[in-house]
Write a protein that holds these residues in place. Structure first.
Motif, PDB file in Angstrom:
ATOM      1  N   ILE A  86       0.840  -1.177   0.055  1.00  0.00           N
ATOM      2  CA  ILE A  86       0.060  -0.028   0.027  1.00  0.00           C
ATOM      3  C   ILE A  86       0.839   1.273   0.033  1.00  0.00           C
ATOM      4  O   ILE A  86       1.540   1.489   0.979  1.00  0.00           O
ATOM      5  CB  ILE A  86      -1.034  -0.134   1.329  1.00  0.00           C
ATOM      6  CG1 ILE A  86      -1.770   1.267   1.143  1.00  0.00           C
ATOM      7  CG2 ILE A  86      -0.206  -0.122   2.396  1.00  0.00           C
ATOM      8  CD1 ILE A  86      -2.915   1.194   2.199  1.00  0.00           C
ATOM      9  N   PHE A  87       0.675   2.249  -0.983  1.00  0.00           N
ATOM     10  CA  PHE A  87       1.462   3.554  -0.938  1.00  0.00           C
ATOM     11  C   PHE A  87       0.247   4.571  -0.435  1.00  0.00           C
ATOM     12  O   PHE A  87      -1.059   4.471  -0.944  1.00  0.00           O
ATOM     13  CB  PHE A  87       1.633   3.923  -2.451  1.00  0.00           C
ATOM     14  CG  PHE A  87       2.696   3.101  -3.175  1.00  0.00           C
ATOM     15  CD1 PHE A  87       4.037   4.008  -3.126  1.00  0.00           C
ATOM     16  CD2 PHE A  87       2.772   1.847  -3.479  1.00  0.00           C
ATOM     17  CE1 PHE A  87       5.211   3.331  -3.630  1.00  0.00           C
ATOM     18  CE2 PHE A  87       3.896   1.164  -3.979  1.00  0.00           C
ATOM     19  CZ  PHE A  87       5.274   1.795  -4.171  1.00  0.00           C
ATOM     20  N   ILE A  88       0.566   5.344   0.483  1.00  0.00           N
ATOM     21  CA  ILE A  88      -0.202   6.474   0.955  1.00  0.00           C
ATOM     22  C   ILE A  88       0.551   7.748   0.536  1.00  0.00           C
ATOM     23  O   ILE A  88       1.705   7.990   0.943  1.00  0.00           O
ATOM     24  CB  ILE A  88      -0.323   6.213   2.336  1.00  0.00           C
ATOM     25  CG1 ILE A  88      -0.729   4.764   2.913  1.00  0.00           C
ATOM     26  CG2 ILE A  88      -1.089   7.153   3.005  1.00  0.00           C
ATOM     27  CD1 ILE A  88      -0.698   4.453   4.406  1.00  0.00           C
ATOM     28  N   ASN A  89      -0.318   8.635  -0.124  1.00  0.00           N
ATOM     29  CA  ASN A  89       0.345   9.749  -0.714  1.00  0.00           C
ATOM     30  C   ASN A  89      -0.896  10.817  -0.720  1.00  0.00           C
ATOM     31  O   ASN A  89      -1.866  10.677  -1.361  1.00  0.00           O
ATOM     32  CB  ASN A  89       0.736   9.358  -2.009  1.00  0.00           C
ATOM     33  CG  ASN A  89       1.185  10.668  -2.816  1.00  0.00           C
ATOM     34  OD1 ASN A  89       1.492  11.607  -2.165  1.00  0.00           O
ATOM     35  ND2 ASN A  89       1.181  10.292  -4.156  1.00  0.00           N
ATOM     36  N   ASP A  90      -0.454  11.778  -0.006  1.00  0.00           N
ATOM     37  CA  ASP A  90      -1.363  13.009  -0.250  1.00  0.00           C
ATOM     38  C   ASP A  90      -1.594  13.556  -1.501  1.00  0.00           C
ATOM     39  O   ASP A  90      -2.269  14.636  -1.811  1.00  0.00           O
ATOM     40  CB  ASP A  90      -0.984  14.173   0.973  1.00  0.00           C
ATOM     41  CG  ASP A  90      -1.163  13.749   2.158  1.00  0.00           C
ATOM     42  OD1 ASP A  90      -1.918  12.445   2.549  1.00  0.00           O
ATOM     43  OD2 ASP A  90      -0.975  14.351   3.302  1.00  0.00           O
ATOM     44  N   GLY A  91      -0.942  13.263  -2.426  1.00  0.00           N
ATOM     45  CA  GLY A  91      -0.699  13.803  -3.826  1.00  0.00           C
ATOM     46  C   GLY A  91      -1.787  13.237  -4.731  1.00  0.00           C
ATOM     47  O   GLY A  91      -1.918  13.530  -5.736  1.00  0.00           O
ATOM     48  N   LEU A  92      -2.671  12.134  -3.940  1.00  0.00           N
ATOM     49  CA  LEU A  92      -3.681  11.620  -4.946  1.00  0.00           C
ATOM     50  C   LEU A  92      -4.841  12.060  -4.821  1.00  0.00           C
ATOM     51  O   LEU A  92      -5.755  11.448  -4.244  1.00  0.00           O
ATOM     52  CB  LEU A  92      -3.641   9.938  -4.428  1.00  0.00           C
ATOM     53  CG  LEU A  92      -2.520   9.234  -5.274  1.00  0.00           C
ATOM     54  CD1 LEU A  92      -2.782   7.689  -4.510  1.00  0.00           C
ATOM     55  CD2 LEU A  92      -2.995   8.998  -6.934  1.00  0.00           C
ATOM     56  N   SER A  93      -5.035  13.297  -4.962  1.00  0.00           N
ATOM     57  CA  SER A  93      -6.455  14.091  -5.330  1.00  0.00           C
ATOM     58  C   SER A  93      -6.232  14.463  -6.606  1.00  0.00           C
ATOM     59  O   SER A  93      -5.386  14.381  -7.398  1.00  0.00           O
ATOM     60  CB  SER A  93      -6.201  15.438  -4.572  1.00  0.00           C
ATOM     61  OG  SER A  93      -5.426  16.330  -4.788  1.00  0.00           O
ATOM     62  N   THR A  94      -7.701  14.768  -7.263  1.00  0.00           N
ATOM     63  CA  THR A  94      -7.794  14.893  -8.777  1.00  0.00           C
ATOM     64  C   THR A  94      -6.902  16.008  -9.177  1.00  0.00           C
ATOM     65  O   THR A  94      -6.360  16.022 -10.374  1.00  0.00           O
ATOM     66  CB  THR A  94      -9.302  14.914  -9.076  1.00  0.00           C
ATOM     67  OG1 THR A  94      -9.964  15.999  -8.149  1.00  0.00           O
ATOM     68  CG2 THR A  94     -10.013  13.566  -8.729  1.00  0.00           C
ATOM     69  N   ASN A  95      -6.875  17.178  -8.334  1.00  0.00           N
ATOM     70  CA  ASN A  95      -6.158  18.307  -8.743  1.00  0.00           C
ATOM     71  C   ASN A  95      -4.917  18.254  -8.738  1.00  0.00           C
ATOM     72  O   ASN A  95      -4.015  18.748  -9.900  1.00  0.00           O
ATOM     73  CB  ASN A  95      -6.363  19.731  -7.787  1.00  0.00           C
ATOM     74  CG  ASN A  95      -7.870  19.969  -7.875  1.00  0.00           C
ATOM     75  OD1 ASN A  95      -8.850  19.413  -8.139  1.00  0.00           O
ATOM     76  ND2 ASN A  95      -7.970  21.244  -7.512  1.00  0.00           N
ATOM     77  N   THR A  96      -4.205  17.317  -7.785  1.00  0.00           N
ATOM     78  CA  THR A  96      -2.804  17.331  -7.762  1.00  0.00           C
ATOM     79  C   THR A  96      -2.528  16.201  -9.012  1.00  0.00           C
ATOM     80  O   THR A  96      -1.270  16.508  -9.659  1.00  0.00           O
ATOM     81  CB  THR A  96      -2.199  16.610  -6.562  1.00  0.00           C
ATOM     82  OG1 THR A  96      -2.595  17.960  -5.595  1.00  0.00           O
ATOM     83  CG2 THR A  96      -0.632  16.767  -6.360  1.00  0.00           C
ATOM     84  N   LEU A  97      -2.915  15.209  -8.942  1.00  0.00           N
ATOM     85  CA  LEU A  97      -2.732  14.323 -10.078  1.00  0.00           C
ATOM     86  C   LEU A  97      -2.677  14.930 -11.415  1.00  0.00           C
ATOM     87  O   LEU A  97      -1.886  14.506 -12.151  1.00  0.00           O
ATOM     88  CB  LEU A  97      -3.585  13.145  -9.632  1.00  0.00           C
ATOM     89  CG  LEU A  97      -3.035  11.917 -10.705  1.00  0.00           C
ATOM     90  CD1 LEU A  97      -1.810  11.284 -10.031  1.00  0.00           C
ATOM     91  CD2 LEU A  97      -4.099  10.482 -10.574  1.00  0.00           C
ATOM     92  N   ALA A  98      -3.703  15.832 -11.735  1.00  0.00           N
ATOM     93  CA  ALA A  98      -3.828  16.305 -13.079  1.00  0.00           C
ATOM     94  C   ALA A  98      -2.626  17.174 -13.278  1.00  0.00           C
ATOM     95  O   ALA A  98      -2.178  17.165 -14.439  1.00  0.00           O
ATOM     96  CB  ALA A  98      -5.268  17.046 -13.146  1.00  0.00           C
ATOM     97  N   ALA A  99      -2.360  18.073 -12.490  1.00  0.00           N
ATOM     98  CA  ALA A  99      -1.391  18.961 -12.518  1.00  0.00           C
ATOM     99  C   ALA A  99       0.158  18.125 -12.786  1.00  0.00           C
ATOM    100  O   ALA A  99       0.973  18.502 -13.481  1.00  0.00           O
ATOM    101  CB  ALA A  99      -1.161  19.892 -11.600  1.00  0.00           C
ATOM    102  N   ALA A 100       0.240  17.170 -11.878  1.00  0.00           N
ATOM    103  CA  ALA A 100       1.601  16.072 -11.972  1.00  0.00           C
ATOM    104  C   ALA A 100       1.731  15.678 -13.413  1.00  0.00           C
ATOM    105  O   ALA A 100       2.631  15.573 -13.957  1.00  0.00           O
ATOM    106  CB  ALA A 100       1.414  15.254 -10.906  1.00  0.00           C
TER     107      ALA A 100
END
Length: 426
Positions: free
Chosen positions: A41-55
């Motif tokens: 399991i990876f736990i990552n606060d970057g896994l929101s729709t906004n951040t993932l789209a920008a990344a």
């Protein structure tokens, strides 16, 4: 009399049928439906729709697809705490690790203070090898939720002591050495104890550099702990070629190599803490680069773990409210998404954080002085509301999965469902 005999025979037949069904279900679960050999399991606060789209755009433009987007299972996860609609890190991590919503600042204890059993403890009981990787401090709330129990996540000295006295995790890699060493050795401990040396005395193999990590045999019988920085690890963009600082991918790869030697399978937790640290300080490029770095480690985990492993990644909570604005071109990526456009409009903005004007700094804990205002002139990535550390936001997070046991990852779930889904595969 005949009626009594018929009733008895029917009841006996029903009993035999139920026994047959029970044995059939047991056979199906044990021999037909095999549980995954590895669970990661990876736990990552970057896994929101906004951040993932920008990344995604930062990494290669609008047509780029990240590894997380290639996972066949997808759900959105709600993440409230027991007492607040938006959780702090301790409450959000506890819900994932234990399946129970706790109060703010509480790590793996229920609202009444009772200790909760984590996925890592359950994996150990089922005969699996266990691992924990973090790019932050080992005593941060997210990794601590898998080995410790406390009502106050701020007491890092006590959490380090709990790590020393807890059931050993087979391999632990990350940062945060200062919580284990005394002040006279450059650490933060005020009690004079050197828990790092005490770990060695308890049979731990200790590593401090990338070379030591690579040269440590994977078949060691005792636990391995590697702490590579006094605090959190440096951002991936700060790790120079040839450095003795392992990357997230280095640590994930070595952890899997160690854990795969156990014939009973393994369970690995990966905490991508640097995304959170960058977001708290409104460091937009660092958030995007660390999200891309997480994505590369995710791809590596799927490759090394193989098709018989269950690999999932979940967002714990969103911090700061990062948004990519305007109308960048389809092929724009990297630094072209940063700064201001020709009209002077910022590409990246934040809901809260230090990049606002003016910013109120925190008052001393003893109340000896009020907060003071600090002017921030024309920030490149402005925040709408100024606070010293960006606040968590109310956003559903992304939950993706691949491999055997990932089928329940679908639709709208709650953070406690992550625990339930993984527990069934241990």
């Amino acid at each position: 009399m005949r009626r009594m005999l018929k009733l008895r025979n029917r009841l006996l037949a029903l009993f035999c049928l139920l026994v047959f069904i029970g044995f059939g279900f047991l056979f199906f679960r044990t021999w037909v439906v095999q549980k995954p050999f590895g669970v990661i399991i990876f736990i990552n606060d970057g896994l929101s729709t906004n951040t993932l789209a920008a990344a995604r755009m930062y990494d290669g433009g609008a047509d780029r697809r990240l590894e997380a987007e290639r996972f066949p299972r997808l759900a959105l996860v709600g993440n409230r705490a027991h007492d607040y609609a938006v959780p702090d890190e301790a409450a959000a991590a506890t819900a994932i690790a234990t399946g129970v919503r706790s109060s703010h600042r509480a790590i793996s204890v229920d609202p009444k203070g009772a200790a909760l059993e984590s996925l890592l403890a359950l994996a150990r009981k089922s005969g699996r090898a266990t691992g924990l990787v973090t790019t932050g401090n080992l005593t941060d709330p997210t990794p601590a939720a898998f080995y410790a129990h406390t009502a106050d996540a701020r007491d890092t000295a006590a959490l380090a002591e709990q790590y020393l006295n807890a059931e050993p995790v087979d391999i632990v890699l990350g940062g945060g050495l200062a919580a284990f060493t005394p002040e006279n050795k450059g650490g933060h401990r005020k009690d004079g104890r050197d828990l790092w040396l005490e770990l060695r005395g308890k049979g731990y193999t200790l590593v401090r550099t990338k070379a030591e990590l690579e040269n440590t045999p994977a078949f060691l019988s005792g636990p391995v702990t590697g702490l590579f920085a006094e605090g959190a690890l440096p951002f991936s963009s700060q790790v120079e070629s040839g450095s003795q600082q392992p990357t997230l991918s280095d640590m994930v790869r070595r952890a899997i190599e160690f854990l795969q030697t156990n014939p009973g399978g393994y369970f690995l937790v990966v905490d991508c803490a640097l995304v959170t640290r960058a977001a708290e300080q409104n460091l937009g490029e660092a958030v995007l680069s660390e999200t891309v770095d997480f994505d590369r480690a995710l791809a590596l985990a799927r490759e090394y773990a193989g098709e018989k492993a269950l690999v999932v990644a979940v967002g714990k909570r969103d911090v700061g409210g990062l948004s990519l604005n305007g109308a960048p071109l389809r092929t724009d990526h990297g630094v072209s998404l940063l700064g201001r456009n020709a009209s002077g409009q910022p590409a990246l903005t934040w809901a809260t954080g230090p990049n606002a004007q003016p910013v109120a700094t925190a008052a001393p804990a003893d109340g000896s002085a009020p907060p003071r205002m600090v002017e921030v002139s024309n920030p490149v990535e402005p925040a709408a509301f100024g606070v010293p550390v960006a606040l968590p936001t109310s956003r559903d997070m992304i939950f993706v999965g691949s491999g055997p046991g990932s089928e329940p990852i679908s639709g709208f779930l709650q953070n406690t469902d992550v625990f339930r889904i993984l527990r069934e595969q241990l």
